[in-house]
Design a protein around this motif. Sequence first.
Motif, PDB file in Angstrom:
ATOM      1  N   ILE A 101       0.787  -1.232   0.315  1.00 39.80           N
ATOM      2  CA  ILE A 101      -0.056   0.086  -0.127  1.00 39.80           C
ATOM      3  C   ILE A 101       0.712   1.156   0.022  1.00 39.80           C
ATOM      4  CG2 ILE A 101      -1.683  -1.269   1.160  1.00 39.80           C
ATOM      5  CD1 ILE A 101      -1.002   0.427   3.782  1.00 39.80           C
ATOM      6  N   GLN A 102       0.295   2.428  -0.486  1.00 39.21           N
ATOM      7  CA  GLN A 102       0.872   3.555  -0.133  1.00 39.21           C
ATOM      8  C   GLN A 102       0.728   4.268   1.272  1.00 39.21           C
ATOM      9  OE1 GLN A 102       2.571   5.130  -2.938  1.00 39.21           O
ATOM     10  NE2 GLN A 102       2.147   3.568  -4.282  1.00 39.21           N
ATOM     11  N   GLU A 103       1.801   4.954   1.420  1.00 38.57           N
ATOM     12  CA  GLU A 103       1.733   5.749   2.773  1.00 38.57           C
ATOM     13  C   GLU A 103       0.349   6.377   2.727  1.00 38.57           C
ATOM     14  OE1 GLU A 103       5.145   7.784   3.724  1.00 38.57           O
ATOM     15  OE2 GLU A 103       4.459   8.684   5.605  1.00 38.57           O
ATOM     16  N   GLY A 104      -0.344   6.642   3.986  1.00 34.70           N
ATOM     17  CA  GLY A 104      -1.330   7.350   4.331  1.00 34.70           C
ATOM     18  C   GLY A 104      -2.805   6.499   3.933  1.00 34.70           C
ATOM     19  N   GLU A 105      -2.534   5.327   3.469  1.00 35.59           N
ATOM     20  CA  GLU A 105      -3.979   4.717   2.993  1.00 35.59           C
ATOM     21  C   GLU A 105      -4.302   3.845   4.434  1.00 35.59           C
ATOM     22  OE1 GLU A 105      -2.708   3.246  -1.572  1.00 35.59           O
ATOM     23  OE2 GLU A 105      -3.590   1.875  -0.161  1.00 35.59           O
ATOM     24  N   ASP A 106      -5.463   3.495   4.304  1.00 33.30           N
ATOM     25  CA  ASP A 106      -6.222   2.735   5.282  1.00 33.30           C
ATOM     26  C   ASP A 106      -5.843   1.301   4.874  1.00 33.30           C
ATOM     27  OD1 ASP A 106      -8.985   4.643   5.888  1.00 33.30           O
ATOM     28  OD2 ASP A 106      -6.972   4.891   6.588  1.00 33.30           O
ATOM     29  N   VAL A 107      -5.702   0.176   5.963  1.00 38.21           N
ATOM     30  CA  VAL A 107      -5.367  -1.075   5.813  1.00 38.21           C
ATOM     31  C   VAL A 107      -6.593  -1.968   6.494  1.00 38.21           C
ATOM     32  CG1 VAL A 107      -4.022  -3.050   6.447  1.00 38.21           C
ATOM     33  CG2 VAL A 107      -3.093  -0.650   5.606  1.00 38.21           C
ATOM     34  N   SER A 108      -6.795  -2.922   5.973  1.00 41.42           N
ATOM     35  CA  SER A 108      -8.016  -3.996   6.532  1.00 41.42           C
ATOM     36  C   SER A 108      -7.559  -5.249   6.345  1.00 41.42           C
ATOM     37  CB  SER A 108      -9.204  -3.727   6.185  1.00 41.42           C
ATOM     38  OG  SER A 108      -9.938  -4.420   6.893  1.00 41.42           O
ATOM     39  N   MET A 109      -7.369  -6.123   7.549  1.00 41.50           N
ATOM     40  CA  MET A 109      -7.178  -7.488   7.424  1.00 41.50           C
ATOM     41  C   MET A 109      -7.991  -8.333   8.424  1.00 41.50           C
ATOM     42  SD  MET A 109      -3.501  -7.417   9.370  1.00 41.50           S
ATOM     43  CE  MET A 109      -2.915  -5.987   8.489  1.00 41.50           C
ATOM     44  N   ASN A 110      -8.328  -9.422   8.132  1.00 44.11           N
ATOM     45  CA  ASN A 110      -9.182 -10.275   8.781  1.00 44.11           C
ATOM     46  C   ASN A 110      -8.674 -11.807   9.086  1.00 44.11           C
ATOM     47  OD1 ASN A 110     -10.956 -12.103   6.884  1.00 44.11           O
ATOM     48  ND2 ASN A 110     -10.399 -10.211   5.842  1.00 44.11           N
ATOM     49  N   CYS A 111      -9.416 -12.329   9.943  1.00 39.72           N
ATOM     50  CA  CYS A 111      -9.105 -13.815  10.220  1.00 39.72           C
ATOM     51  C   CYS A 111     -10.781 -14.314  10.466  1.00 39.72           C
ATOM     52  CB  CYS A 111      -8.252 -13.835  11.530  1.00 39.72           C
ATOM     53  SG  CYS A 111      -6.657 -13.678  11.275  1.00 39.72           S
ATOM     54  N   THR A 112     -10.657 -15.679   9.991  1.00 39.16           N
ATOM     55  CA  THR A 112     -11.821 -16.615  10.213  1.00 39.16           C
ATOM     56  C   THR A 112     -11.463 -17.866  10.604  1.00 39.16           C
ATOM     57  OG1 THR A 112     -11.714 -17.292   7.864  1.00 39.16           O
ATOM     58  CG2 THR A 112     -13.107 -15.167   8.281  1.00 39.16           C
ATOM     59  N   SER A 113     -12.193 -18.420  11.454  1.00 43.97           N
ATOM     60  CA  SER A 113     -12.061 -19.664  12.002  1.00 43.97           C
ATOM     61  C   SER A 113     -13.467 -20.715  11.816  1.00 43.97           C
ATOM     62  CB  SER A 113     -11.943 -19.695  13.326  1.00 43.97           C
ATOM     63  OG  SER A 113     -11.768 -20.768  14.121  1.00 43.97           O
ATOM     64  N   SER A 114     -13.171 -22.020  11.769  1.00 49.38           N
ATOM     65  CA  SER A 114     -14.359 -22.961  11.917  1.00 49.38           C
ATOM     66  C   SER A 114     -14.827 -22.951  13.405  1.00 49.38           C
ATOM     67  CB  SER A 114     -13.882 -24.225  11.064  1.00 49.38           C
ATOM     68  OG  SER A 114     -13.016 -24.876  11.772  1.00 49.38           O
ATOM     69  N   SER A 115     -13.980 -22.804  14.246  1.00 51.27           N
ATOM     70  CA  SER A 115     -14.238 -22.758  15.806  1.00 51.27           C
ATOM     71  C   SER A 115     -14.402 -21.654  16.358  1.00 51.27           C
ATOM     72  CB  SER A 115     -12.954 -23.606  16.210  1.00 51.27           C
ATOM     73  OG  SER A 115     -12.829 -24.770  15.697  1.00 51.27           O
ATOM     74  N   ILE A 116     -15.015 -21.820  17.472  1.00 50.36           N
ATOM     75  CA  ILE A 116     -15.430 -20.455  18.230  1.00 50.36           C
ATOM     76  C   ILE A 116     -14.201 -20.052  19.287  1.00 50.36           C
ATOM     77  CG2 ILE A 116     -16.984 -19.806  20.166  1.00 50.36           C
ATOM     78  CD1 ILE A 116     -19.264 -21.106  19.012  1.00 50.36           C
ATOM     79  N   PHE A 117     -13.752 -18.980  19.220  1.00 52.73           N
ATOM     80  CA  PHE A 117     -12.961 -18.466  20.273  1.00 52.73           C
ATOM     81  C   PHE A 117     -13.386 -17.573  21.340  1.00 52.73           C
ATOM     82  CE2 PHE A 117      -8.992 -20.423  18.644  1.00 52.73           C
ATOM     83  CZ  PHE A 117      -9.302 -20.541  17.172  1.00 52.73           C
ATOM     84  N   ASN A 118     -12.800 -17.617  22.371  1.00 52.93           N
ATOM     85  CA  ASN A 118     -13.363 -17.036  23.536  1.00 52.93           C
ATOM     86  C   ASN A 118     -12.648 -15.330  23.573  1.00 52.93           C
ATOM     87  OD1 ASN A 118     -15.203 -18.756  24.404  1.00 52.93           O
ATOM     88  ND2 ASN A 118     -13.631 -19.498  25.632  1.00 52.93           N
ATOM     89  N   THR A 119     -11.290 -15.667  23.012  1.00 54.82           N
ATOM     90  CA  THR A 119     -10.596 -14.431  22.871  1.00 54.82           C
ATOM     91  C   THR A 119      -9.884 -14.126  21.549  1.00 54.82           C
ATOM     92  OG1 THR A 119      -9.998 -14.361  25.261  1.00 54.82           O
ATOM     93  CG2 THR A 119      -8.385 -13.291  23.894  1.00 54.82           C
ATOM     94  N   TRP A 120      -9.824 -12.982  21.021  1.00 55.83           N
ATOM     95  CA  TRP A 120      -8.973 -12.609  19.782  1.00 55.83           C
ATOM     96  C   TRP A 120      -7.793 -11.664  20.040  1.00 55.83           C
ATOM     97  CZ3 TRP A 120      -9.242 -14.753  15.117  1.00 55.83           C
ATOM     98  CH2 TRP A 120     -10.531 -15.885  14.980  1.00 55.83           C
ATOM     99  N   LEU A 121      -6.801 -11.999  19.644  1.00 53.33           N
ATOM    100  CA  LEU A 121      -5.486 -11.345  20.033  1.00 53.33           C
ATOM    101  C   LEU A 121      -5.016 -10.585  18.428  1.00 53.33           C
ATOM    102  CD1 LEU A 121      -3.754 -13.242  22.712  1.00 53.33           C
ATOM    103  CD2 LEU A 121      -5.549 -11.472  23.092  1.00 53.33           C
ATOM    104  N   TRP A 122      -4.621  -9.532  18.523  1.00 54.02           N
ATOM    105  CA  TRP A 122      -3.762  -9.075  17.306  1.00 54.02           C
ATOM    106  C   TRP A 122      -2.363  -8.812  17.577  1.00 54.02           C
ATOM    107  CZ3 TRP A 122      -5.104  -9.504  12.290  1.00 54.02           C
ATOM    108  CH2 TRP A 122      -6.281  -9.909  12.111  1.00 54.02           C
ATOM    109  N   TYR A 123      -1.209  -9.374  17.176  1.00 50.19           N
ATOM    110  CA  TYR A 123      -0.251  -9.136  17.160  1.00 50.19           C
ATOM    111  C   TYR A 123       0.522  -8.361  16.078  1.00 50.19           C
ATOM    112  CZ  TYR A 123      -0.164 -12.202  21.559  1.00 50.19           C
ATOM    113  OH  TYR A 123      -0.357 -12.918  22.578  1.00 50.19           O
ATOM    114  N   LYS A 124       1.601  -7.711  16.338  1.00 47.60           N
ATOM    115  CA  LYS A 124       2.640  -7.275  15.027  1.00 47.60           C
ATOM    116  C   LYS A 124       4.075  -7.666  15.336  1.00 47.60           C
ATOM    117  CE  LYS A 124       4.906  -3.235  12.877  1.00 47.60           C
ATOM    118  NZ  LYS A 124       5.238  -2.006  13.162  1.00 47.60           N
ATOM    119  N   GLN A 125       4.326  -8.268  14.299  1.00 43.54           N
ATOM    120  CA  GLN A 125       6.011  -8.866  14.400  1.00 43.54           C
ATOM    121  C   GLN A 125       6.924  -8.047  13.799  1.00 43.54           C
ATOM    122  OE1 GLN A 125       6.678 -13.010  13.792  1.00 43.54           O
ATOM    123  NE2 GLN A 125       8.501 -13.142  14.831  1.00 43.54           N
ATOM    124  N   ASP A 126       7.945  -7.447  14.294  1.00 45.07           N
ATOM    125  CA  ASP A 126       9.062  -6.761  13.377  1.00 45.07           C
ATOM    126  C   ASP A 126      10.289  -7.957  13.222  1.00 45.07           C
ATOM    127  OD1 ASP A 126       8.666  -3.853  15.269  1.00 45.07           O
ATOM    128  OD2 ASP A 126       7.824  -4.303  13.166  1.00 45.07           O
TER     129      ASP A 126
END
Lengths: 114, 112
Positions: B13-38
Amino acid sequence: DADVTQTPRNRITKTGKRIMLECSQTKGHDRMYWYRQDPGLGLRLIYYSFDVKDINKGEISDGYSVSRQAQAKFSLSLESAIPNQTALYFCATSDLFQGTDTQYFGPGTRLTVL
Amino acid sequence: GQQLNQSPQSMFIQEGEDVSMNCTSSSIFNTWLWYKQDPGEGPVLLIALYKAGELTSNGRLTAQFGITRKDSFLNISASIPSDVGIYFCAGLSGGGADGLTFGKGTHLIIQP
């Protein structure tokens, strides 16, 4: 100072050697985990421990063993390293809080087995 | 075992643009976490979601826990160069047994 530390940060070893990776935490968490990261595969759980006397196998425990020496220390051993154990290894800690269990990761150990 | 499908696998993407990402599962989760790794570092927690329908923000980041408990999304608004990295979703079921289930990551690349 980092809350979760891992030593060594990098290690190159030969097939058949015994290797130990160490993890220490100052967060006071009861739960500790070891994960392995391979390109394109994300992170996979090797072993986890909910307290000093508790050890549980994760998704990919074969070829690994662990020791929980104290609440703050959790070590991972490869008894006889093989090349397909070349990977990034991460330690994580967590504490069950209000019924949830958020995990915090160390900086990782890059292990290469020749 | 449980699996998470994370998309897209990479984004240019270009600097300044908005970003969207998603995750889907076949199972139910009680907690969702988002991490970033450098590169060369461990995953760093960005946002934690504990209830279905929850919408949580952390600066320019917004994440939501899907109503069905089988999905979550992460949005980044007005991207900047330091947003570059790999973003992972992770789901947790029960009281933490079996650890986290991770998505395979979204590699974000920002072109100036």
